[in-house]
Design a protein around this motif. Structure first.
Motif, PDB file in Angstrom:
ATOM      1  N   SER A 172       0.824  -1.215   0.000  1.00 53.24           N
ATOM      2  CA  SER A 172       0.000   0.000   0.000  1.00 53.24           C
ATOM      3  C   SER A 172       0.857   1.264   0.000  1.00 53.24           C
ATOM      4  CB  SER A 172      -0.904   0.015   1.232  1.00 53.24           C
ATOM      5  OG  SER A 172      -1.770  -1.096   1.240  1.00 53.24           O
ATOM      6  N   GLY A 173       0.336   2.303  -0.644  1.00 61.17           N
ATOM      7  CA  GLY A 173       0.943   3.624  -0.550  1.00 61.17           C
ATOM      8  C   GLY A 173       2.240   3.798  -1.306  1.00 61.17           C
ATOM      9  N   VAL A 174       2.508   2.968  -2.300  1.00 61.30           N
ATOM     10  CA  VAL A 174       3.750   3.065  -3.076  1.00 61.30           C
ATOM     11  C   VAL A 174       3.565   4.085  -4.204  1.00 61.30           C
ATOM     12  CG1 VAL A 174       5.347   1.822  -4.580  1.00 61.30           C
ATOM     13  CG2 VAL A 174       4.449   0.720  -2.518  1.00 61.30           C
ATOM     14  N   THR A 175       4.616   4.862  -4.479  1.00 58.47           N
ATOM     15  CA  THR A 175       4.646   5.774  -5.613  1.00 58.47           C
ATOM     16  C   THR A 175       5.786   5.401  -6.540  1.00 58.47           C
ATOM     17  OG1 THR A 175       3.707   7.610  -4.346  1.00 58.47           O
ATOM     18  CG2 THR A 175       4.922   8.176  -6.335  1.00 58.47           C
ATOM     19  N   PHE A 176       5.473   5.249  -7.823  1.00 57.02           N
ATOM     20  CA  PHE A 176       6.488   4.963  -8.836  1.00 57.02           C
ATOM     21  C   PHE A 176       6.732   6.226  -9.654  1.00 57.02           C
ATOM     22  CE2 PHE A 176       4.557   0.884  -7.932  1.00 57.02           C
ATOM     23  CZ  PHE A 176       5.636   0.018  -7.890  1.00 57.02           C
ATOM     24  N   LEU A 177       7.969   6.668  -9.738  1.00 51.65           N
ATOM     25  CA  LEU A 177       8.297   7.788 -10.596  1.00 51.65           C
ATOM     26  C   LEU A 177       8.178   7.381 -12.063  1.00 51.65           C
ATOM     27  CD1 LEU A 177       9.247   8.896  -7.868  1.00 51.65           C
ATOM     28  CD2 LEU A 177      11.191   9.924  -9.053  1.00 51.65           C
ATOM     29  N   PRO A 178       7.998   8.344 -12.969  1.00 53.16           N
ATOM     30  CA  PRO A 178       7.765   8.013 -14.375  1.00 53.16           C
ATOM     31  C   PRO A 178       8.869   7.148 -14.993  1.00 53.16           C
ATOM     32  CG  PRO A 178       7.226  10.312 -13.978  1.00 53.16           C
ATOM     33  CD  PRO A 178       7.866   9.790 -12.727  1.00 53.16           C
ATOM     34  N   ARG A 179       8.416   6.214 -15.827  1.00 53.47           N
ATOM     35  CA  ARG A 179       9.262   5.351 -16.678  1.00 53.47           C
ATOM     36  C   ARG A 179      10.112   4.363 -15.895  1.00 53.47           C
ATOM     37  NH1 ARG A 179       9.034  10.279 -18.638  1.00 53.47           N
ATOM     38  NH2 ARG A 179      10.963  10.915 -17.622  1.00 53.47           N
ATOM     39  N   ILE A 180       9.823   4.167 -14.622  1.00 54.67           N
ATOM     40  CA  ILE A 180      10.515   3.145 -13.834  1.00 54.67           C
ATOM     41  C   ILE A 180      10.134   1.762 -14.359  1.00 54.67           C
ATOM     42  CG2 ILE A 180      10.513   2.045 -11.527  1.00 54.67           C
ATOM     43  CD1 ILE A 180      12.265   4.516 -11.692  1.00 54.67           C
ATOM     44  N   LYS A 181      11.077   0.812 -14.272  1.00 53.26           N
ATOM     45  CA  LYS A 181      10.804  -0.570 -14.647  1.00 53.26           C
ATOM     46  C   LYS A 181      10.975  -1.470 -13.423  1.00 53.26           C
ATOM     47  CE  LYS A 181      12.250  -0.068 -19.467  1.00 53.26           C
ATOM     48  NZ  LYS A 181      13.138  -0.580 -20.537  1.00 53.26           N
ATOM     49  N   VAL A 182      10.035  -2.394 -13.255  1.00 52.60           N
ATOM     50  CA  VAL A 182      10.084  -3.359 -12.147  1.00 52.60           C
ATOM     51  C   VAL A 182      10.069  -4.748 -12.748  1.00 52.60           C
ATOM     52  CG1 VAL A 182       8.933  -4.213 -10.070  1.00 52.60           C
ATOM     53  CG2 VAL A 182       8.874  -1.764 -10.618  1.00 52.60           C
ATOM     54  N   GLY A 183      11.056  -5.567 -12.408  1.00 54.22           N
ATOM     55  CA  GLY A 183      11.194  -6.896 -12.993  1.00 54.22           C
ATOM     56  C   GLY A 183      10.203  -7.899 -12.441  1.00 54.22           C
ATOM     57  N   ASP A 184      10.067  -9.011 -13.144  1.00 56.04           N
ATOM     58  CA  ASP A 184       9.149 -10.078 -12.750  1.00 56.04           C
ATOM     59  C   ASP A 184       9.450 -10.575 -11.336  1.00 56.04           C
ATOM     60  OD1 ASP A 184       8.249  -9.872 -15.349  1.00 56.04           O
ATOM     61  OD2 ASP A 184       9.225 -11.719 -16.034  1.00 56.04           O
ATOM     62  N   GLY A 185       8.384 -10.842 -10.578  1.00 61.26           N
ATOM     63  CA  GLY A 185       8.524 -11.468  -9.270  1.00 61.26           C
ATOM     64  C   GLY A 185       9.083 -10.590  -8.186  1.00 61.26           C
ATOM     65  N   ALA A 186       9.197  -9.297  -8.414  1.00 61.84           N
ATOM     66  CA  ALA A 186       9.702  -8.388  -7.380  1.00 61.84           C
ATOM     67  C   ALA A 186       8.639  -8.133  -6.316  1.00 61.84           C
ATOM     68  CB  ALA A 186      10.144  -7.072  -8.009  1.00 61.84           C
ATOM     69  N   THR A 187       9.092  -7.657  -5.163  1.00 54.54           N
ATOM     70  CA  THR A 187       8.210  -7.258  -4.066  1.00 54.54           C
ATOM     71  C   THR A 187       8.551  -5.831  -3.673  1.00 54.54           C
ATOM     72  OG1 THR A 187       8.030  -9.516  -3.211  1.00 54.54           O
ATOM     73  CG2 THR A 187       7.474  -7.730  -1.702  1.00 54.54           C
ATOM     74  N   ILE A 188       7.533  -4.966  -3.639  1.00 55.70           N
ATOM     75  CA  ILE A 188       7.730  -3.565  -3.259  1.00 55.70           C
ATOM     76  C   ILE A 188       6.962  -3.331  -1.965  1.00 55.70           C
ATOM     77  CG2 ILE A 188       7.610  -1.176  -4.001  1.00 55.70           C
ATOM     78  CD1 ILE A 188       9.238  -2.933  -5.892  1.00 55.70           C
ATOM     79  N   GLY A 189       7.672  -3.000  -0.910  1.00 55.29           N
ATOM     80  CA  GLY A 189       7.044  -2.832   0.395  1.00 55.29           C
ATOM     81  C   GLY A 189       6.220  -1.563   0.502  1.00 55.29           C
ATOM     82  N   ALA A 190       5.314  -1.548   1.459  1.00 52.24           N
ATOM     83  CA  ALA A 190       4.391  -0.431   1.646  1.00 52.24           C
ATOM     84  C   ALA A 190       5.139   0.874   1.885  1.00 52.24           C
ATOM     85  CB  ALA A 190       3.459  -0.716   2.821  1.00 52.24           C
ATOM     86  N   GLY A 191       4.621   1.941   1.297  1.00 52.79           N
ATOM     87  CA  GLY A 191       5.130   3.285   1.563  1.00 52.79           C
ATOM     88  C   GLY A 191       6.363   3.692   0.798  1.00 52.79           C
ATOM     89  N   CYS A 192       6.851   2.861  -0.116  1.00 52.11           N
ATOM     90  CA  CYS A 192       8.059   3.200  -0.869  1.00 52.11           C
ATOM     91  C   CYS A 192       7.791   4.280  -1.914  1.00 52.11           C
ATOM     92  CB  CYS A 192       8.592   1.979  -1.618  1.00 52.11           C
ATOM     93  SG  CYS A 192       9.374   0.720  -0.593  1.00 52.11           S
ATOM     94  N   THR A 193       8.807   5.092  -2.177  1.00 53.08           N
ATOM     95  CA  THR A 193       8.869   5.895  -3.388  1.00 53.08           C
ATOM     96  C   THR A 193       9.938   5.262  -4.270  1.00 53.08           C
ATOM     97  OG1 THR A 193       8.201   7.926  -2.266  1.00 53.08           O
ATOM     98  CG2 THR A 193       9.363   8.159  -4.361  1.00 53.08           C
ATOM     99  N   VAL A 194       9.498   4.693  -5.386  1.00 49.97           N
ATOM    100  CA  VAL A 194      10.415   3.934  -6.247  1.00 49.97           C
ATOM    101  C   VAL A 194      10.937   4.888  -7.318  1.00 49.97           C
ATOM    102  CG1 VAL A 194      10.665   1.907  -7.722  1.00 49.97           C
ATOM    103  CG2 VAL A 194       9.075   1.850  -5.795  1.00 49.97           C
ATOM    104  N   TYR A 195      12.206   5.271  -7.195  1.00 54.00           N
ATOM    105  CA  TYR A 195      12.787   6.278  -8.091  1.00 54.00           C
ATOM    106  C   TYR A 195      13.854   5.691  -9.007  1.00 54.00           C
ATOM    107  CZ  TYR A 195      16.545   6.391  -4.620  1.00 54.00           C
ATOM    108  OH  TYR A 195      17.561   6.046  -3.770  1.00 54.00           O
ATOM    109  N   ARG A 196      14.120   4.398  -8.871  1.00 51.75           N
ATOM    110  CA  ARG A 196      15.013   3.726  -9.805  1.00 51.75           C
ATOM    111  C   ARG A 196      14.456   2.332 -10.084  1.00 51.75           C
ATOM    112  NH1 ARG A 196      20.560   3.148  -6.439  1.00 51.75           N
ATOM    113  NH2 ARG A 196      20.180   5.408  -6.348  1.00 51.75           N
TER     114      ARG A 196
END
Length: 220
Positions: A172-196
Motif C-alpha cells: 500500500s501507498g507506493v509511488t512509482f516515478l515516471p518510466r521506472i521498470k520493475v522486474g518479474d517477481g519483485a516485491t515492493i514494500g508499503a510506503g516506498c517511493t520507487v525512483y530507480r
C-alpha cells in the motif's frame, strides 16, 4: 440454460472485501450475483455475516458448472497462479471485476480476470494484463504496463510510462516515478517511493517508522 453465478476463490479478508464490490457490480448490471466461495481450508467465513455467500467446498474437488464465473479473491501472485491453474484446466471462466466507481479510459487495455476495486483508474493507453488486481484508490498513468498476476495494494500511484513485470507484489501507498521498470517477481514494500528500476526477484522496502518519543503514564 443454467443461471449464472459469481464464485469467489479464497476465503480470507480480501474475499470479504470483494463480496461487497462484486455485489455492487451486480447491482450495476455488470456481473452475476455472488453465489458462494471456494476455500480448501474449509468454511472460513463461518461466524461472519455473509448468509448469501455459502461455502461451496474446496478448490481441489470443485467442478465448474456451465453458469459459474470465478473471481480470484486472493492477493499473493503465486497463490493466484496456482488457483487459476487448477480451475482453468477444468474450463472455468474468469470475468473482469470493474467496480462502478473505477475509471477505465477507452484506450486502456484490460486482460482476463482483472480486478479494479473502488476508486481505481487506468489512464490512456495503459496495458493491464490478465489477473492483475488493483485495490482501492490506486491507478496507472498514461502508457503504463502491468504484467499478469501482479497485485497492487491500496493507494498506489503508478505514474506515466512505468513498466511493472508479472507476479509482482506491491504494498500500500507506493509511488512509482515516471518510466521506472520493475522486474518479474519483485516485491515492493508499503510506503516506498520507487525512483530507480527494480530488478526481477528483488525486494524493495522503505525505512520503517521510528518511535521518536513516548508519553509516560502517571503511576497513580
Amino acid at each position: 440454460m443454467s443461471k449464472e453465478r459469481l464464485i469467489l476463490v479464497g476465503g480470507g479478508g480480501f474475499c470479504r472485501e470483494l463480496y461487497f464490490w462484486a455485489s455492487e457490480c451486480h447491482a450495476a448490471g455488470r456481473l452475476p450475483p455472488v453465489g458462494g466461495y471456494l476455500d480448501d481450508a474449509g468454511d472460513t467465513l463461518m461466524g461472519f455475516d455473509y448468509p448469501d455467500m455459502p461455502w461451496l467446498g474446496g478448490v481441489e474437488a470443485h467442478e465448474p458448472g456451465s453458469g459459474d464465473r470465478y473471481v480470484l479473491a486472493v492477493g499473493h501472485p503465486r497463490a493466484k497462479r496456482a488457483l487459476h491453474g487448477l480451475l482453468a484446466t477444468r474450463g472455468a471462466i474468469f470475468p473482469r471485476l470493474i467496480h462502478p466507481s473505477a475509471r477505465v479510459l477507452r484506450t486502456a487495455a484490460l486482460g482476463e480476470g482483472v480486478i479494479f476495486c473502488p476508486g481505481s483508474a487506468a489512464g490512456p493507453d495503459t496495458k493491464i494484463n490478465r489477473f492483475v488486481t488493483f485495490n482501492a484508490v490506486c491507478g496507472a498513468g498514461h502508457d503504463a504496463q502491468v504484467g499478469e498476476f501482479t497485485t497492487i495494494s491500496s493507494a498506489v500511484d503508478i505514474t506515466g510510462g512505468v513498466q511493472i513485470g508479472k507476479d509482482v507484489m506491491i504494498g500500500s501507498g507506493v509511488t512509482f516515478l515516471p518510466r521506472i521498470k520493475v522486474g518479474d517477481g519483485a516485491t515492493i514494500g508499503a510506503g516506498c517511493t520507487v525512483y530507480r528500476s527494480v530488478p526481477a526477484g528483488a525486494t524493495a522496502y522503505t525505512q520503517p517508522a521510528k518511535i521518536l518519543r513516548t508519553i509516560r503514564k502517571d503511576p497513580s
